[in-house]
Design an enzyme around this catalytic site. Structure first.
Site, short mmCIF file in Angstrom:
data_model
loop_
_atom_site.label_atom_id
_atom_site.label_comp_id
_atom_site.label_asym_id
_atom_site.label_seq_id
_atom_site.Cartn_x
_atom_site.Cartn_y
_atom_site.Cartn_z
N HIS A 129 0.84 -1.20 0.00
CA HIS A 129 0.00 0.00 0.00
C HIS A 129 0.88 1.25 0.00
CE1 HIS A 129 -2.29 -3.33 1.68
NE2 HIS A 129 -3.40 -2.71 1.32
N HIS A 169 -21.96 -17.30 31.84
CA HIS A 169 -23.23 -17.67 31.20
C HIS A 169 -22.91 -18.49 29.95
CE1 HIS A 169 -24.23 -14.50 33.96
NE2 HIS A 169 -25.51 -14.62 33.74
N HIS A 229 -4.11 3.11 -3.48
CA HIS A 229 -4.23 2.57 -2.12
C HIS A 229 -3.49 1.24 -1.92
CE1 HIS A 229 -6.02 1.31 1.69
NE2 HIS A 229 -6.29 0.17 1.11
N GLU A 272 -18.28 -4.50 23.91
CA GLU A 272 -17.43 -5.68 24.01
C GLU A 272 -16.22 -5.59 23.09
OE1 GLU A 272 -20.65 -5.75 23.16
OE2 GLU A 272 -21.66 -6.55 24.94
N HIS A 283 -28.98 -15.70 23.72
CA HIS A 283 -28.05 -15.54 24.83
C HIS A 283 -27.37 -16.85 25.24
CE1 HIS A 283 -29.76 -11.61 24.95
NE2 HIS A 283 -29.12 -11.26 26.04
N PRO A 310 -6.23 -5.22 10.90
CA PRO A 310 -7.70 -5.22 11.01
C PRO A 310 -8.13 -3.84 11.52
CG PRO A 310 -6.75 -7.22 11.95
CD PRO A 310 -5.61 -6.26 11.70
N ASP A 313 -9.86 6.60 7.25
CA ASP A 313 -11.31 6.50 7.04
C ASP A 313 -11.84 5.14 7.47
OD1 ASP A 313 -12.05 9.08 5.80
OD2 ASP A 313 -10.69 8.47 4.20
#
Lengths: 694, 694
Positions: B38, B486, B285, B437, B498, B140, B180
């Site tokens: 890039h 849980h 890019h 989260e 859930h 990421p 961006d």
């Protein structure tokens, strides 16, 4: 269909209060009886839900599948009792999976008494398909918000496709009830940004700002100016100071309906557990109030303290009459219009009828290309793009796009007239989701809930960003096609952050999701065919970045075998195989080459192509045994991903050539050498396994 | 340490331009040689990176692990060549894993020539541990932003814990270069909201606004007012109109450094691929410019067109001298201060020395409680909370919290002095992440990168929202403890949205992540011990909502067996077992009960507790064989999750009692009956398997 609330008959205030308190007490009683649930938000937002449904939502209780009904999404799924109470009081009638009335109420008072019990129509969080009137399954926060943007896009796309002068078949609105949790989740931020960008003025989010989260006051973690943020997204932002001020709330909905250039965000300030001793406290959120508090609250409301599940005389009737009085004529007028439409536009009407049944226009399969044998071949992302484009020309409401990766995922529709979906062009079929994988998944689900056949596109490694909506697509049985390209260390130089390892296993592990990793261009064609034939399963379509040879199907079995999930691609020429070689995706031709090499050396191997474990597991024992006979225990699976799950096919006596670690940044050939993905290594390991099993 | 850029010596403008173009051309040449990468963003942002490093970043090139260095995070990891070029020109010296200088440069010119090649120090995206000076692995999108908030929290926590009057051991800043894509990702929205809430004035995000994304102009998908959004989050927002205006950029950093009540967001408008024929286009890019374009661009820059990897004389020296001239004295002054600190505060100094080695204060294990046998038992989230609190009292920089679920996950520190971390109290040890989260995971990674020992908490099903940072923790080998409670249909009434099904498999599939699902309170204690003993592995600690009996360890093997991942908990009394019963988590005591019932009926079974597949796979063959002898092929695994992966242990001849579908909303006992998780059913299936294997 825009009307001003001031023109509507104002309900008697006492009656209104009684109806609102009915919703509140039903929620309190149901949670108390179940000894589990969330009473506080239904109590706080009952006036909002009541006013919205009574005075605005366009919905015919007798015909809940009217395509042009307004959608109500309860993104705060934990407040399910609010929705169940409304569905009960509004007298929504149950319909079956085919849209036929069953004669039962969607939610009876008995159903409410069975709140959160096994097999009831009133599960802890609203579940699509389980309860008529539930437009989407919610609970994981932010998802309803994301879905709603998909529904709003769908409304625009359907209007663009089907509406004609004088035939406004689609002009409905989408309302969302959301809360602080939704506002904190990134997925709703992504979705809101895109909704603002697309100027979706048919979308209205009603934000219950109660300043309480599970850990306590939102002062602990959430003090941003949410309204300012939404103004930044380009939304129309309105504040309602008190959830109990139904007139102010009605004016805010008027303002939404009067806004035609942007979505609307209504901040409603409320008190959680309103009227109860726990009001304004996190203790009113996620647990029953307790018998004493229930009584005390009822006393505050002027309610009979000992009465349970009480719906005062006339309350349900008045509510139903209000909803039905607006919704039924609207729906009947629509049906009349649609009857005329059918005459004027029979083709479109037929298409719409099919869509409502979840079917594609007939003949779409004929468009699917076949690919000639080709030793060089092409990347499955490329063949995928070709197949997609061929099918899409026959299926106008196959609409999708990528999370800012379409030049790489090859998921663009490139034929004449495809165009980009934008705020000024709702006929465009290429959605530009932006770098928003999570919202993309959630939006796709919303599109599928509104008759479209959506697909998404990103790199496989970024499936991690959108797992929640993939799972929800599986729970809801929505036939979304999630395309994932760059599916292995084949990514090469971008390195370990971009090379999926565990991702195939993590998708295969989701119940009801068909994960297909086709092994050449003709398997890609078969995979798209399977994916679009699914009416109740989402598909994860896993494609390569790098070229894959196109197999000679005159020499090897037809790619139609993919429909069974796995099939014998090639077999030992004489006698039983000594070993079964299993391949998927870009490794399949490599396994075929090993099979041929072994054969030239006198070793008898079978090649099994296993693109979809999901479909293969659906086959009967006899078929599965025919592919993997018990007697042949030497088995070798080759996949440029992790080994998790492969033991099911290779067993204790077989082996895998898979990734045991993360990858590395390098050209692919170097990586394949390093990690053992070469024909020579496959042959060597195969010989070892044969020896071991002798 | 705040200084005004106007007071700094202004570099010669021609020299500055030469240095900036050196960065640009190195990036162009490296991408071109690798034929992959890039180039556009390094070319656009070279002036910004140059100015930031030359004039502001406090960093001693000879001591890259100085704890109080400023952090530079390249959240736009694809622009890795920008960072490599800076690290090269600044003369950063390599250090090994122990922080010792190796005598090599962090990035040599040869390393740059090896960009994106196998084994090089210049992988496609920056990788922590692989290249000195890379503070975190990025690629990421959004993750670097999230990490930076964790680093900023860590700086505040470290300052609060270690600083004393006259001893400002920690007062560094965290700079982030983002784009961006970062701004579109929800994780950065979540992180930004929390950073604003916590008023982290040590944090500066520099946003490269180039109006280009992979699919084309940001007009396609991203037209929000990002600055307005950040104002909504409570940030100080500054605009720089031209990335080439280094003076304007320097003033913006001055403004950041003068701001002490909020984080700063600098919007820098830039042109991607600046100076090249592809400037301002998405074509600049993610692919090489092409040889011709490289030459044309060099011509535009006034650069020798044929020169490759050229660093003009004096450029590196001047840059290094600027960085070092500021960083070395600052670091040396710090070392001198630290030497005095060691005398005045020996305990704290010892603690800090251990932290820098990734170790906990000695004696922490002694605090771990043991639990007496108890037929009723307690939920493992409850025993988990007790163990965490016991350990945390001995380990002051074990800091964490939950995504607005701490009353449910029991991950709060409740002892005297623990308190909440807030904008006015950096000594608090309970972080309130809010319903975020994804950011929580990413922030925890950033904390771990800055010496803290972080833990997180949420429900297992919401692991789906935070998989990207969990994976990155594994790639980076960060010992974060991700607590998930849980953990099964044990969730009960909240229903399928859930109830995790596939989640255990999806975590177990991540290389390098230790997923531990302890089976009673004493296994919970052992699990926390293992988790905190890890120095290079993250842990997913999987805990139940519902009570689990505490086993009598005088009758059954010690829970220390957990350290081996799996162990024989109980065995057949006489003779070889006819079947091996395998359990984890809340199903372990159920399996034990089945074992006892079978024994009373004369059936010989072995019970294996298998809380960590990760640890078990690390054991040698002999140990694994001793637990699962080849001869015993009748094996039954019981787990209230999906079956994916269990074939590894039960093989073709064994079976599982696992979840084949999603769950349902109902009280747990009803669900266990429905899905077969009862002692009677375990015994029945066990008998069948024994019969089948006879």
């Amino acid at each position: 269909m825009k009307a001003d609330s001031a023109q509507l008959a104002q309900p008697d205030e006492a009656l209104e209060r009684l109806a609102i308190d009915t919703i509140r007490t039903l929620a309190m009683d149901a949670v108390q009886k179940a000894n589990s649930g969330h009473p506080g938000t239904p109590m706080a937002m009952a006036p909002v839900a009541y006013t919205l449904w009574r005075d605005f939502i366009r919905y015919d209780p007798d015909m809940p599948d009217w395509p042009n009904r307004d959608r109500f999404v309860l993104s705060i799924g934990h407040a399910s009792m609010l929705l169940y109470a409304v569905l009960h009081l509004a007298g929504i009638k149950e319909i079956d999976a085919d849209g036929k009335p069953t004669g039962e109420p969607a939610v009876s008072l008995d159903d409410i008494r069975q709140f959160r019990q096994l097999g009831s129509k009133t599960p802890g969080h609203p579940e699509y398909r389980m309860t008529t009137g539930v437009e989407t399954t919610t609970g994981p926060l932010g998802q309803g918000c994301g879905n709603s943007v998909g529904m709003a896009i769908a409304e625009r796309a359907l209007a663009s496709h089907f509406n004609r002068d004088g035939f406004q078949l689609f002009d409905h609105d989408i309302y969302v009830l959301c809360g602080d949790g939704d506002m904190m989740e990134g997925v709703s931020s992504e979705a809101a940004s895109l909704a603002g960008h697309l100027a979706l003025s048919n979308l209205c989010w009603i934000y219950d700002s109660n300043h309480i989260s599970i850990e306590g006051s939102t002062d602990l973690a959430f003090t941003e100016d949410v309204g300012a943020r939404f103004e930044g997204y380009g939304w129309n932002v309105i504040h309602v100071d008190d959830a109990n001020d139904t007139k102010a709330f009605a004016r805010s909905i008027d303002a939404f309906r009067a806004t035609d250039d942007r979505p609307t965000f209504i901040v409603v300030h409320s008190v959680i557990g309103w009227g109860s001793p726990k009001a304004g406290s996190e203790k009113a959120h996620g647990e029953p109030l307790g018998e004493d508090n229930v009584r005390a609250t009822k006393k505050t409301y002027g309610w009979p303290e000992e009465a349970k599940f009480l719906v005062p005389n006339g309350i349900a009737e008045a509510f139903r009459n209000a909803v039905s009085g607006r919704g039924r004529p609207a729906r009947e007028a629509w049906e009349a219009m649609y009857a005329r439409y059918r005459e004027s536009f029979p083709t479109e009407a037929t298409e719409m009828a099919l869509l409502r049944q979840g079917k594609l226009p007939s003949g779409w399969q004929a468009a699917i290309p076949t690919f000639p044998p080709d030793a060089k071949g092409l990347a499955s992302r490329d063949s995928g793009g070709k197949v997609l484009n061929a099918i899409a020309q026959q299926t106008p409401l196959l609409i999708g796009g990528a999370a800012d990766l379409s030049p790489s995922t090859k998921t663009s529709l490139t034929f004449q007239g495809a165009g980009s979906f934008g705020k000024n062009d709702h006929s465009g079929r290429n959605l530009h989701f932006g770098v928003r994988e999570h919202a993309m998944g959630s939006i796709a689900n919303g599109m599928a809930l509104s008759y479209l056949r959506p697909y998404t596109g990103t790199f496989l490694v970024f499936a991690d960003y959108m797992r929640a909506p993939i799972r929800l697509a599986a729970i809801m049985e929505l036939p979304v096609v999630f395309v994932f390209t760059h599916d292995s260390i084949g990514v090469g130089e971008d390195g370990p952050t971009h090379q999926p390892i565990e991702h195939l296993a993590t998708l295969r592990a989701i119940p009801g999701l068909d994960t297909i990793r086709p092994g050449d261009a003709n398997e890609v064609a078969a995979a798209w065919k399977v994916a679009l034939s699914h009416s109740h399963e989402p598909t994860a379509l896993i494609l390569s970045r790098q070229a894959i040879p196109t197999l000679d199907r005159t020499k090897y079995a037809s790619a139609d075998g993919l429909e069974k999930g796995g099939y014998i691609l090639g077999d030992a020429e004489r006698g039983d195989p000594e070993i079964i070689l299993i391949g998927t995706g870009s490794e399949l031709p490599m396994v075929v080459a090993a099979h041929e090499k072994l054969a030239s050396e006198g070793v008898r191997s079978r090649v099994v192509s296993l693109p979809s474990w999901y479909l293969f597991e659906k086959q009967d024992d006899a078929y599965r045994q025919s592919v993997f006979p018990d007697a042949v225990r030497a088995r070798l699976a080759v996949e440029q991903g992790g080994s998790m799950g492969w033991d099911r096919y290779v067993g204790h006596d077989g082996g895998t050539i898979t990734m045991k670690t993360f990858g590395a940044s390098a050209p692919l050939a170097k990586l394949q050498e390093k990690f053992g993905f070469t024909v020579d290594n496959i042959c060597a390991v195969a010989r070892d396994l044969i020896e071991k099993n002798k």
